[in-house]
Design a protein around this motif. Structure first.
Motif, PDB file in Angstrom:
ATOM      1  N   ASN A 314       0.829  -1.203   0.000  1.00 48.42           N
ATOM      2  CA  ASN A 314       0.000   0.000   0.000  1.00 48.42           C
ATOM      3  C   ASN A 314       0.860   1.248   0.000  1.00 48.42           C
ATOM      4  OD1 ASN A 314      -2.391  -1.580   0.191  1.00 48.42           O
ATOM      5  ND2 ASN A 314      -2.071  -1.794   2.399  1.00 48.42           N
ATOM      6  N   VAL A 315       0.174   2.385   0.021  1.00 49.92           N
ATOM      7  CA  VAL A 315       0.844   3.678   0.052  1.00 49.92           C
ATOM      8  C   VAL A 315       0.313   4.474   1.241  1.00 49.92           C
ATOM      9  CG1 VAL A 315       1.196   5.854  -1.164  1.00 49.92           C
ATOM     10  CG2 VAL A 315       1.146   3.715  -2.449  1.00 49.92           C
ATOM     11  N   VAL A 316       1.228   5.045   1.995  1.00 49.94           N
ATOM     12  CA  VAL A 316       0.833   5.938   3.085  1.00 49.94           C
ATOM     13  C   VAL A 316       0.723   7.343   2.514  1.00 49.94           C
ATOM     14  CG1 VAL A 316       1.487   6.938   5.299  1.00 49.94           C
ATOM     15  CG2 VAL A 316       1.893   4.515   4.858  1.00 49.94           C
ATOM     16  N   VAL A 317      -0.451   7.925   2.664  1.00 54.99           N
ATOM     17  CA  VAL A 317      -0.728   9.257   2.107  1.00 54.99           C
ATOM     18  C   VAL A 317      -0.529  10.303   3.207  1.00 54.99           C
ATOM     19  CG1 VAL A 317      -2.461  10.740   1.047  1.00 54.99           C
ATOM     20  CG2 VAL A 317      -2.327   8.318   0.413  1.00 54.99           C
ATOM     21  N   GLN A 318       0.287  11.271   2.892  1.00 55.79           N
ATOM     22  CA  GLN A 318       0.584  12.320   3.867  1.00 55.79           C
ATOM     23  C   GLN A 318      -0.564  13.319   3.985  1.00 55.79           C
ATOM     24  OE1 GLN A 318       4.458  14.069   3.320  1.00 55.79           O
ATOM     25  NE2 GLN A 318       3.914  15.943   4.406  1.00 55.79           N
ATOM     26  N   SER A 319      -1.164  13.684   2.861  1.00 61.19           N
ATOM     27  CA  SER A 319      -2.253  14.665   2.900  1.00 61.19           C
ATOM     28  C   SER A 319      -3.110  14.527   1.644  1.00 61.19           C
ATOM     29  CB  SER A 319      -1.686  16.093   2.990  1.00 61.19           C
ATOM     30  OG  SER A 319      -0.881  16.380   1.861  1.00 61.19           O
ATOM     31  N   GLY A 320      -4.339  15.066   1.732  1.00 57.37           N
ATOM     32  CA  GLY A 320      -5.229  15.124   0.576  1.00 57.37           C
ATOM     33  C   GLY A 320      -6.465  14.259   0.659  1.00 57.37           C
ATOM     34  N   LEU A 321      -6.579  13.396   1.685  1.00 58.84           N
ATOM     35  CA  LEU A 321      -7.730  12.489   1.760  1.00 58.84           C
ATOM     36  C   LEU A 321      -8.534  12.677   3.042  1.00 58.84           C
ATOM     37  CD1 LEU A 321      -6.302   9.139   0.317  1.00 58.84           C
ATOM     38  CD2 LEU A 321      -7.804  10.796  -0.800  1.00 58.84           C
ATOM     39  N   ASP A 322      -8.505  13.840   3.604  1.00 58.98           N
ATOM     40  CA  ASP A 322      -9.295  14.091   4.808  1.00 58.98           C
ATOM     41  C   ASP A 322     -10.788  13.940   4.491  1.00 58.98           C
ATOM     42  OD1 ASP A 322      -7.001  14.598   6.180  1.00 58.98           O
ATOM     43  OD2 ASP A 322      -7.113  16.781   5.972  1.00 58.98           O
ATOM     44  N   GLY A 323     -11.475  13.105   5.272  1.00 57.58           N
ATOM     45  CA  GLY A 323     -12.906  12.904   5.096  1.00 57.58           C
ATOM     46  C   GLY A 323     -13.280  11.957   3.983  1.00 57.58           C
ATOM     47  N   ILE A 324     -12.330  11.413   3.253  1.00 50.15           N
ATOM     48  CA  ILE A 324     -12.604  10.486   2.157  1.00 50.15           C
ATOM     49  C   ILE A 324     -12.573   9.059   2.688  1.00 50.15           C
ATOM     50  CG2 ILE A 324     -11.897   9.691  -0.122  1.00 50.15           C
ATOM     51  CD1 ILE A 324     -12.911  12.583  -0.005  1.00 50.15           C
ATOM     52  N   GLU A 325     -13.587   8.256   2.350  1.00 49.22           N
ATOM     53  CA  GLU A 325     -13.689   6.890   2.853  1.00 49.22           C
ATOM     54  C   GLU A 325     -13.313   5.842   1.830  1.00 49.22           C
ATOM     55  OE1 GLU A 325     -17.569   6.336   4.400  1.00 49.22           O
ATOM     56  OE2 GLU A 325     -17.331   7.770   6.050  1.00 49.22           O
ATOM     57  N   LYS A 326     -13.490   6.130   0.525  1.00 43.21           N
ATOM     58  CA  LYS A 326     -13.170   5.154  -0.501  1.00 43.21           C
ATOM     59  C   LYS A 326     -12.501   5.841  -1.679  1.00 43.21           C
ATOM     60  CE  LYS A 326     -16.915   1.894   0.562  1.00 43.21           C
ATOM     61  NZ  LYS A 326     -18.068   1.135   0.014  1.00 43.21           N
ATOM     62  N   VAL A 327     -11.637   5.086  -2.377  1.00 46.05           N
ATOM     63  CA  VAL A 327     -10.977   5.576  -3.583  1.00 46.05           C
ATOM     64  C   VAL A 327     -11.099   4.520  -4.665  1.00 46.05           C
ATOM     65  CG1 VAL A 327      -9.319   7.093  -2.423  1.00 46.05           C
ATOM     66  CG2 VAL A 327      -8.760   4.681  -2.777  1.00 46.05           C
ATOM     67  N   VAL A 328     -10.966   4.952  -5.919  1.00 45.24           N
ATOM     68  CA  VAL A 328     -11.070   4.053  -7.064  1.00 45.24           C
ATOM     69  C   VAL A 328      -9.746   3.333  -7.254  1.00 45.24           C
ATOM     70  CG1 VAL A 328     -11.455   3.894  -9.541  1.00 45.24           C
ATOM     71  CG2 VAL A 328     -12.770   5.532  -8.164  1.00 45.24           C
ATOM     72  N   THR A 329      -9.801   2.017  -7.511  1.00 42.85           N
ATOM     73  CA  THR A 329      -8.606   1.242  -7.846  1.00 42.85           C
ATOM     74  C   THR A 329      -8.690   0.805  -9.303  1.00 42.85           C
ATOM     75  OG1 THR A 329      -9.679  -0.726  -6.909  1.00 42.85           O
ATOM     76  CG2 THR A 329      -8.137   0.479  -5.493  1.00 42.85           C
ATOM     77  N   ASP A 330      -9.440  -0.285  -9.594  1.00 35.49           N
ATOM     78  CA  ASP A 330      -9.596  -0.729 -10.980  1.00 35.49           C
ATOM     79  C   ASP A 330     -10.390   0.304 -11.767  1.00 35.49           C
ATOM     80  OD1 ASP A 330      -8.320  -2.983 -10.195  1.00 35.49           O
ATOM     81  OD2 ASP A 330     -10.118  -4.255 -10.135  1.00 35.49           O
ATOM     82  N   GLY A 331      -9.854   0.680 -12.935  1.00 36.11           N
ATOM     83  CA  GLY A 331     -10.499   1.661 -13.796  1.00 36.11           C
ATOM     84  C   GLY A 331     -10.029   3.082 -13.558  1.00 36.11           C
ATOM     85  N   ALA A 332      -9.212   3.319 -12.530  1.00 39.96           N
ATOM     86  CA  ALA A 332      -8.780   4.682 -12.224  1.00 39.96           C
ATOM     87  C   ALA A 332      -8.011   5.357 -13.359  1.00 39.96           C
ATOM     88  CB  ALA A 332      -7.935   4.675 -10.935  1.00 39.96           C
ATOM     89  N   PRO A 333      -7.130   4.633 -14.100  1.00 33.03           N
ATOM     90  CA  PRO A 333      -6.385   5.305 -15.176  1.00 33.03           C
ATOM     91  C   PRO A 333      -7.273   5.840 -16.300  1.00 33.03           C
ATOM     92  CG  PRO A 333      -5.298   3.258 -14.545  1.00 33.03           C
ATOM     93  CD  PRO A 333      -6.633   3.265 -13.883  1.00 33.03           C
ATOM     94  N   TYR A 334      -8.530   5.353 -16.430  1.00 36.96           N
ATOM     95  CA  TYR A 334      -9.413   5.795 -17.504  1.00 36.96           C
ATOM     96  C   TYR A 334     -10.309   6.957 -17.096  1.00 36.96           C
ATOM     97  CZ  TYR A 334      -8.059   1.325 -19.541  1.00 36.96           C
ATOM     98  OH  TYR A 334      -7.351   0.267 -20.047  1.00 36.96           O
ATOM     99  N   LEU A 335     -10.225   7.361 -15.856  1.00 41.14           N
ATOM    100  CA  LEU A 335     -11.147   8.377 -15.362  1.00 41.14           C
ATOM    101  C   LEU A 335     -10.624   9.784 -15.593  1.00 41.14           C
ATOM    102  CD1 LEU A 335     -12.235   6.818 -11.935  1.00 41.14           C
ATOM    103  CD2 LEU A 335     -13.422   6.712 -14.146  1.00 41.14           C
ATOM    104  N   TYR A 336     -11.558  10.707 -15.548  1.00 45.43           N
ATOM    105  CA  TYR A 336     -11.249  12.138 -15.558  1.00 45.43           C
ATOM    106  C   TYR A 336     -12.258  12.797 -14.639  1.00 45.43           C
ATOM    107  CZ  TYR A 336     -15.089  11.986 -18.934  1.00 45.43           C
ATOM    108  OH  TYR A 336     -16.283  11.746 -19.553  1.00 45.43           O
ATOM    109  N   ASP A 337     -11.954  13.984 -14.192  1.00 45.06           N
ATOM    110  CA  ASP A 337     -12.831  14.656 -13.242  1.00 45.06           C
ATOM    111  C   ASP A 337     -14.195  14.900 -13.866  1.00 45.06           C
ATOM    112  OD1 ASP A 337     -13.140  15.829 -10.636  1.00 45.06           O
ATOM    113  OD2 ASP A 337     -13.227  17.784 -11.628  1.00 45.06           O
ATOM    114  N   GLY A 338     -15.249  14.401 -13.221  1.00 42.58           N
ATOM    115  CA  GLY A 338     -16.608  14.559 -13.709  1.00 42.58           C
ATOM    116  C   GLY A 338     -17.110  13.394 -14.544  1.00 42.58           C
ATOM    117  N   ALA A 339     -16.278  12.374 -14.755  1.00 49.64           N
ATOM    118  CA  ALA A 339     -16.704  11.230 -15.568  1.00 49.64           C
ATOM    119  C   ALA A 339     -17.796  10.437 -14.849  1.00 49.64           C
ATOM    120  CB  ALA A 339     -15.514  10.326 -15.859  1.00 49.64           C
ATOM    121  N   GLU A 340     -18.740   9.911 -15.640  1.00 51.02           N
ATOM    122  CA  GLU A 340     -19.799   9.064 -15.086  1.00 51.02           C
ATOM    123  C   GLU A 340     -19.239   7.667 -14.880  1.00 51.02           C
ATOM    124  OE1 GLU A 340     -24.285   7.389 -16.222  1.00 51.02           O
ATOM    125  OE2 GLU A 340     -23.253   8.841 -17.515  1.00 51.02           O
TER     126      GLU A 340
END
Length: 344
Positions: A314-340
Protein backbone atom coordinates in the motif's frame (compact mmCIF):
# COMPACT_ATOMS: atom_id res chain seq x y z
CA UNK A 1 20.26 3.42 0.52
CA UNK A 2 19.64 4.50 -3.10
CA UNK A 3 18.14 1.15 -4.15
CA UNK A 4 14.95 1.34 -2.04
CA UNK A 5 14.39 4.84 -3.39
CA UNK A 6 14.78 3.67 -7.02
CA UNK A 7 12.33 0.82 -6.41
CA UNK A 8 9.92 3.24 -4.75
CA UNK A 9 10.07 5.62 -7.75
CA UNK A 10 9.58 2.70 -10.13
CA UNK A 11 6.35 1.73 -8.36
CA UNK A 12 5.12 5.30 -8.30
CA UNK A 13 5.65 5.98 -12.01
CA UNK A 14 4.35 2.57 -13.02
CA UNK A 15 1.03 3.46 -11.42
CA UNK A 16 0.39 5.95 -14.20
CA UNK A 17 0.73 3.39 -17.02
CA UNK A 18 -2.35 2.17 -18.86
CA UNK A 19 -3.43 -1.32 -17.75
CA UNK A 20 -3.43 -4.10 -20.33
CA UNK A 21 -6.83 -5.38 -19.16
CA UNK A 22 -9.04 -5.04 -22.24
CA UNK A 23 -12.15 -5.91 -20.22
CA UNK A 24 -12.36 -2.39 -18.79
CA UNK A 25 -14.21 -0.11 -21.21
CA UNK A 26 -12.83 3.28 -22.12
CA UNK A 27 -15.18 6.24 -21.99
CA UNK A 28 -17.16 6.90 -25.16
CA UNK A 29 -20.33 8.73 -25.87
CA UNK A 30 -20.93 9.46 -22.17
CA UNK A 31 -21.31 5.78 -21.17
CA UNK A 32 -20.50 4.96 -17.55
CA UNK A 33 -16.99 3.68 -16.84
CA UNK A 34 -16.90 0.55 -14.67
CA UNK A 35 -14.70 0.91 -11.57
CA UNK A 36 -13.95 -0.82 -8.31
CA UNK A 37 -13.48 0.91 -4.98
CA UNK A 38 -11.22 0.28 -2.00
CA UNK A 39 -11.51 1.49 1.57
CA UNK A 40 -9.29 4.31 2.80
CA UNK A 41 -7.69 2.70 5.88
CA UNK A 42 -6.39 4.39 9.01
CA UNK A 43 -3.60 2.26 10.46
CA UNK A 44 -0.99 2.59 13.17
CA UNK A 45 2.21 2.55 11.13
CA UNK A 46 5.82 2.73 12.29
CA UNK A 47 7.46 5.54 10.35
CA UNK A 48 11.05 4.41 9.87
CA UNK A 49 13.89 6.92 9.63
CA UNK A 50 16.58 6.49 6.99
CA UNK A 51 19.96 8.15 7.17
CA UNK A 52 23.59 7.79 6.12
CA UNK A 53 26.48 7.93 8.56
CA UNK A 54 29.89 6.56 9.43
CA UNK A 55 31.45 3.95 11.67
CA UNK A 56 33.38 5.57 14.52
CA UNK A 57 35.08 4.52 17.73
CA UNK A 58 34.15 5.89 21.14
CA UNK A 59 37.41 4.49 22.50
CA UNK A 60 39.65 7.15 20.99
CA UNK A 61 42.45 8.34 23.29
CA UNK A 62 45.05 11.12 22.94
CA UNK A 63 47.61 10.58 25.73
CA UNK A 64 49.91 13.48 26.60
CA UNK A 65 52.70 14.54 28.98
CA UNK A 66 51.87 16.32 32.21
CA UNK A 67 54.83 18.65 31.73
CA UNK A 68 56.62 19.99 28.66
CA UNK A 69 60.11 19.22 27.43
CA UNK A 70 62.15 17.50 24.75
CA UNK A 71 61.02 14.03 23.66
CA UNK A 72 63.86 11.59 24.30
CA UNK A 73 62.29 8.52 22.70
CA UNK A 74 59.14 7.27 20.98
CA UNK A 75 58.40 3.60 21.57
CA UNK A 76 55.58 3.12 19.03
CA UNK A 77 54.82 3.84 15.39
CA UNK A 78 51.66 4.33 13.36
CA UNK A 79 49.62 1.18 12.80
CA UNK A 80 51.04 -0.56 15.87
CA UNK A 81 48.71 -2.31 18.31
CA UNK A 82 49.26 -1.40 21.97
CA UNK A 83 47.98 -2.66 25.30
CA UNK A 84 46.70 -0.57 28.19
CA UNK A 85 49.67 0.59 30.30
CA UNK A 86 52.26 0.10 27.54
CA UNK A 87 54.97 2.77 27.38
CA UNK A 88 54.57 5.11 24.41
CA UNK A 89 57.15 7.90 24.86
CA UNK A 90 59.44 9.58 27.39
CA UNK A 91 60.94 13.03 27.92
CA UNK A 92 64.58 14.00 28.28
CA UNK A 93 64.99 14.20 32.08
CA UNK A 94 68.00 16.54 32.12
CA UNK A 95 65.99 19.68 32.91
CA UNK A 96 63.47 17.93 35.17
CA UNK A 97 66.24 16.23 37.19
CA UNK A 98 68.10 19.53 37.54
CA UNK A 99 65.02 21.28 38.89
CA UNK A 100 64.35 18.42 41.29
CA UNK A 101 67.94 18.57 42.53
CA UNK A 102 67.61 22.33 43.04
CA UNK A 103 64.50 21.70 45.11
CA UNK A 104 66.40 19.18 47.25
CA UNK A 105 69.22 21.66 47.84
CA UNK A 106 66.63 24.26 48.80
CA UNK A 107 65.24 21.83 51.40
CA UNK A 108 68.71 21.35 52.91
CA UNK A 109 69.19 25.13 53.10
CA UNK A 110 65.72 25.65 54.59
CA UNK A 111 66.50 23.11 57.30
CA UNK A 112 69.74 24.93 58.19
CA UNK A 113 67.95 28.27 58.24
CA UNK A 114 65.25 26.87 60.50
CA UNK A 115 67.83 25.47 62.91
CA UNK A 116 69.62 28.85 63.18
CA UNK A 117 66.31 30.68 63.61
CA UNK A 118 65.22 28.30 66.37
CA UNK A 119 68.52 28.91 68.23
CA UNK A 120 68.18 32.67 67.82
CA UNK A 121 64.57 32.54 68.97
CA UNK A 122 65.64 30.57 72.07
CA UNK A 123 68.19 33.33 72.83
CA UNK A 124 65.42 35.88 72.27
CA UNK A 125 67.31 37.37 69.32
CA UNK A 126 64.85 36.27 66.56
CA UNK A 127 61.16 37.04 66.71
CA UNK A 128 58.28 34.56 66.54
CA UNK A 129 57.56 35.85 63.04
CA UNK A 130 61.12 34.97 61.95
CA UNK A 131 60.64 31.44 63.30
CA UNK A 132 57.30 30.99 61.54
CA UNK A 133 58.75 32.25 58.23
CA UNK A 134 61.61 29.75 58.46
CA UNK A 135 59.23 26.86 59.07
CA UNK A 136 57.06 27.94 56.12
CA UNK A 137 60.11 28.16 53.84
CA UNK A 138 61.05 24.56 54.72
CA UNK A 139 57.54 23.28 53.93
CA UNK A 140 57.54 25.08 50.57
CA UNK A 141 60.93 23.62 49.67
CA UNK A 142 59.75 20.12 50.55
CA UNK A 143 56.67 20.55 48.32
CA UNK A 144 58.92 21.58 45.43
CA UNK A 145 60.78 18.30 45.82
CA UNK A 146 57.49 16.41 45.69
CA UNK A 147 56.56 18.28 42.50
CA UNK A 148 59.91 17.39 40.94
CA UNK A 149 59.51 13.69 41.77
CA UNK A 150 55.95 13.79 40.39
CA UNK A 151 57.18 15.29 37.10
CA UNK A 152 59.87 12.62 36.84
CA UNK A 153 57.23 9.93 37.32
CA UNK A 154 55.02 11.38 34.58
CA UNK A 155 57.82 12.13 32.16
CA UNK A 156 56.72 8.87 30.50
CA UNK A 157 53.43 8.43 28.62
CA UNK A 158 51.59 5.12 28.78
CA UNK A 159 48.60 3.91 26.76
CA UNK A 160 45.35 4.61 28.67
CA UNK A 161 43.46 2.02 26.57
CA UNK A 162 44.21 -0.98 24.38
CA UNK A 163 43.93 -0.30 20.68
CA UNK A 164 45.70 0.74 17.51
CA UNK A 165 47.95 3.77 17.05
CA UNK A 166 46.32 5.46 14.07
CA UNK A 167 48.36 8.67 14.26
CA UNK A 168 51.77 9.57 15.66
CA UNK A 169 51.79 13.32 16.29
CA UNK A 170 55.41 13.94 17.39
CA UNK A 171 58.87 12.42 16.99
CA UNK A 172 61.94 12.05 19.17
CA UNK A 173 63.93 15.27 19.57
CA UNK A 174 60.92 17.56 19.22
CA UNK A 175 59.80 19.98 21.92
CA UNK A 176 56.33 19.34 23.31
CA UNK A 177 54.18 21.39 25.66
CA UNK A 178 52.10 20.24 28.64
CA UNK A 179 48.88 18.49 27.59
CA UNK A 180 49.85 18.14 23.93
CA UNK A 181 48.99 14.60 22.67
CA UNK A 182 51.77 12.42 21.33
CA UNK A 183 49.65 9.77 19.54
CA UNK A 184 46.02 8.96 18.72
CA UNK A 185 44.85 5.51 19.79
CA UNK A 186 41.66 3.94 18.50
CA UNK A 187 40.02 1.45 20.86
CA UNK A 188 39.63 -2.04 19.43
CA UNK A 189 37.05 -3.62 21.72
CA UNK A 190 33.59 -4.47 20.35
CA UNK A 191 31.85 -1.97 22.62
CA UNK A 192 33.98 0.88 21.24
CA UNK A 193 32.53 0.73 17.72
CA UNK A 194 29.44 2.82 16.98
CA UNK A 195 27.63 4.19 13.95
CA UNK A 196 26.85 7.91 13.98
CA UNK A 197 24.19 9.44 11.72
CA UNK A 198 22.50 12.83 11.50
CA UNK A 199 18.70 13.09 11.40
CA UNK A 200 16.19 15.92 11.10
CA UNK A 201 14.73 17.44 14.26
CA UNK A 202 11.26 15.91 13.65
CA UNK A 203 12.84 12.44 13.37
CA UNK A 204 15.09 13.01 16.40
CA UNK A 205 11.98 13.82 18.48
CA UNK A 206 10.45 10.40 17.64
CA UNK A 207 13.53 8.39 18.58
CA UNK A 208 14.49 7.01 21.99
CA UNK A 209 17.47 5.09 23.30
CA UNK A 210 16.90 1.39 22.77
CA UNK A 211 15.02 1.78 19.48
CA UNK A 212 16.06 -0.91 17.02
CA UNK A 213 17.82 -0.22 13.75
CA UNK A 214 19.41 -1.97 10.79
CA UNK A 215 22.80 -1.07 9.36
CA UNK A 216 24.18 -1.79 5.89
CA UNK A 217 27.86 -1.17 5.21
CA UNK A 218 29.22 -0.51 1.72
CA UNK A 219 32.24 -2.61 2.71
CA UNK A 220 29.99 -5.67 3.13
CA UNK A 221 27.44 -5.51 0.27
CA UNK A 222 24.29 -7.55 0.69
CA UNK A 223 24.64 -7.88 4.47
CA UNK A 224 22.46 -6.23 7.12
CA UNK A 225 23.49 -5.84 10.76
CA UNK A 226 21.24 -5.26 13.75
CA UNK A 227 21.81 -2.25 15.99
CA UNK A 228 20.13 -0.17 18.69
CA UNK A 229 20.05 3.54 19.46
CA UNK A 230 22.56 4.07 22.26
CA UNK A 231 22.73 7.87 22.43
CA UNK A 232 20.81 10.92 21.21
CA UNK A 233 22.54 14.29 20.90
CA UNK A 234 21.37 17.06 23.22
CA UNK A 235 22.31 19.80 20.74
CA UNK A 236 22.07 20.15 16.99
CA UNK A 237 24.99 20.24 14.59
CA UNK A 238 25.32 23.90 13.53
CA UNK A 239 27.05 22.93 10.29
CA UNK A 240 24.48 20.47 8.96
CA UNK A 241 21.39 21.46 10.97
CA UNK A 242 20.86 17.83 11.97
CA UNK A 243 20.94 15.99 15.30
CA UNK A 244 23.44 13.18 15.84
CA UNK A 245 22.20 9.70 16.71
CA UNK A 246 24.62 7.05 17.94
CA UNK A 247 23.98 3.34 17.27
CA UNK A 248 25.54 0.38 19.03
CA UNK A 249 26.00 -2.66 16.81
CA UNK A 250 24.44 -5.88 18.13
CA UNK A 251 25.57 -8.31 15.42
CA UNK A 252 29.20 -9.27 15.06
CA UNK A 253 30.76 -7.51 12.09
CA UNK A 254 33.73 -9.32 10.50
CA UNK A 255 35.96 -6.25 10.45
CA UNK A 256 35.49 -2.57 11.23
CA UNK A 257 37.43 0.62 10.61
CA UNK A 258 36.71 4.23 11.42
CA UNK A 259 35.14 6.04 8.46
CA UNK A 260 33.24 3.13 6.89
CA UNK A 261 30.06 4.44 5.22
CA UNK A 262 26.84 3.07 6.71
CA UNK A 263 23.22 3.19 5.49
CA UNK A 264 20.89 3.09 8.48
CA UNK A 265 17.15 2.53 8.94
CA UNK A 266 15.80 3.31 12.41
CA UNK A 267 12.48 2.07 13.78
CA UNK A 268 10.96 4.29 16.50
CA UNK A 269 8.79 2.49 19.06
CA UNK A 270 6.11 5.15 18.73
CA UNK A 271 3.51 4.57 16.02
CA UNK A 272 1.52 7.15 14.11
CA UNK A 273 -2.04 6.82 12.78
CA UNK A 274 -1.67 7.09 9.01
CA UNK A 275 -3.93 7.16 5.97
CA UNK A 276 -3.30 4.07 3.81
CA UNK A 277 -4.63 3.28 0.32
CA UNK A 278 -3.83 0.58 -2.30
CA UNK A 279 -1.00 1.33 -4.67
CA UNK A 280 -3.39 0.79 -7.64
CA UNK A 281 -5.37 3.89 -6.65
CA UNK A 282 -2.57 6.27 -7.67
CA UNK A 283 -2.67 7.97 -11.08
CA UNK A 284 -0.54 10.69 -12.70
CA UNK A 285 2.27 10.34 -10.19
CA UNK A 286 5.06 12.90 -10.17
CA UNK A 287 7.60 12.12 -7.50
CA UNK A 288 5.70 12.28 -4.22
CA UNK A 289 2.72 14.05 -5.77
CA UNK A 290 -0.13 12.03 -7.27
CA UNK A 291 -3.86 11.99 -7.96
CA UNK A 292 -6.60 9.60 -6.92
CA UNK A 293 -10.29 9.43 -7.75
CA UNK A 294 -13.22 9.19 -5.37
CA UNK A 295 -16.88 8.73 -6.28
CA UNK A 296 -19.62 11.23 -5.54
CA UNK A 297 -23.16 10.51 -6.88
CA UNK A 298 -21.79 8.09 -9.51
CA UNK A 299 -19.40 10.80 -10.69
CA UNK A 300 -15.59 10.67 -10.52
CA UNK A 301 -13.90 13.40 -8.47
CA UNK A 302 -10.17 13.99 -8.89
CA UNK A 303 -8.22 14.40 -5.61
CA UNK A 304 -4.57 15.54 -5.47
CA UNK A 305 -2.60 13.76 -2.73
CA UNK A 306 0.88 13.86 -1.22
CA UNK A 307 2.64 10.51 -0.80
CA UNK A 308 4.63 9.77 2.35
CA UNK A 309 6.12 6.32 1.64
CA UNK A 310 5.34 2.75 0.61
CA UNK A 311 3.98 0.43 3.30
CA UNK A 312 3.85 -3.24 2.32
CA UNK A 313 1.62 -3.32 -0.83
CA UNK A 314 0.00 0.00 0.00
CA UNK A 315 0.84 3.68 0.05
CA UNK A 316 0.83 5.94 3.09
CA UNK A 317 -0.73 9.26 2.11
CA UNK A 318 0.58 12.32 3.87
CA UNK A 319 -2.25 14.66 2.90
CA UNK A 320 -5.23 15.12 0.58
CA UNK A 321 -7.73 12.49 1.76
CA UNK A 322 -9.30 14.09 4.81
CA UNK A 323 -12.91 12.90 5.10
CA UNK A 324 -12.60 10.49 2.16
CA UNK A 325 -13.69 6.89 2.85
CA UNK A 326 -13.17 5.15 -0.50
CA UNK A 327 -10.98 5.58 -3.58
CA UNK A 328 -11.07 4.05 -7.06
CA UNK A 329 -8.61 1.24 -7.85
CA UNK A 330 -9.60 -0.73 -10.98
CA UNK A 331 -10.50 1.66 -13.80
CA UNK A 332 -8.78 4.68 -12.22
CA UNK A 333 -6.39 5.30 -15.18
CA UNK A 334 -9.41 5.79 -17.50
CA UNK A 335 -11.15 8.38 -15.36
CA UNK A 336 -11.25 12.14 -15.56
CA UNK A 337 -12.83 14.66 -13.24
CA UNK A 338 -16.61 14.56 -13.71
CA UNK A 339 -16.70 11.23 -15.57
CA UNK A 340 -19.80 9.06 -15.09
CA UNK A 341 -18.92 5.76 -13.41
CA UNK A 342 -20.48 2.42 -12.61
CA UNK A 343 -19.28 0.77 -9.40
CA UNK A 344 -18.94 -2.99 -9.94
Amino acid sequence: MKYPFIIFCFFLFSCGEQPSDTNVEEPNGGSAIPVRLAEVERENVVLSVRATGQVMSNGEARPSFKTGGIIAKMYVKEGQWVKKGQKLAKLDLTEINARTQQAKEAVAKAKRDLQRTENLYADKVATLENLQDARTALKMAEQNVRMGNFNIKYAKVRAPISGKVIKKLVNAGEVIGPGMPVVVILGNSKKDWVVKVGVADRDWARLNTGDRATVRLDAFPGKTFKARVSKLADTGNPGSGTFDVELALIDNVPRLAAGLVASVELFPKTMANQTVIPLDALVETNGFDAKVFTIENNTAREMPVRIAFLHKDNVVVQSGLDGIEKVVTDGAPYLYDGAEVLVV
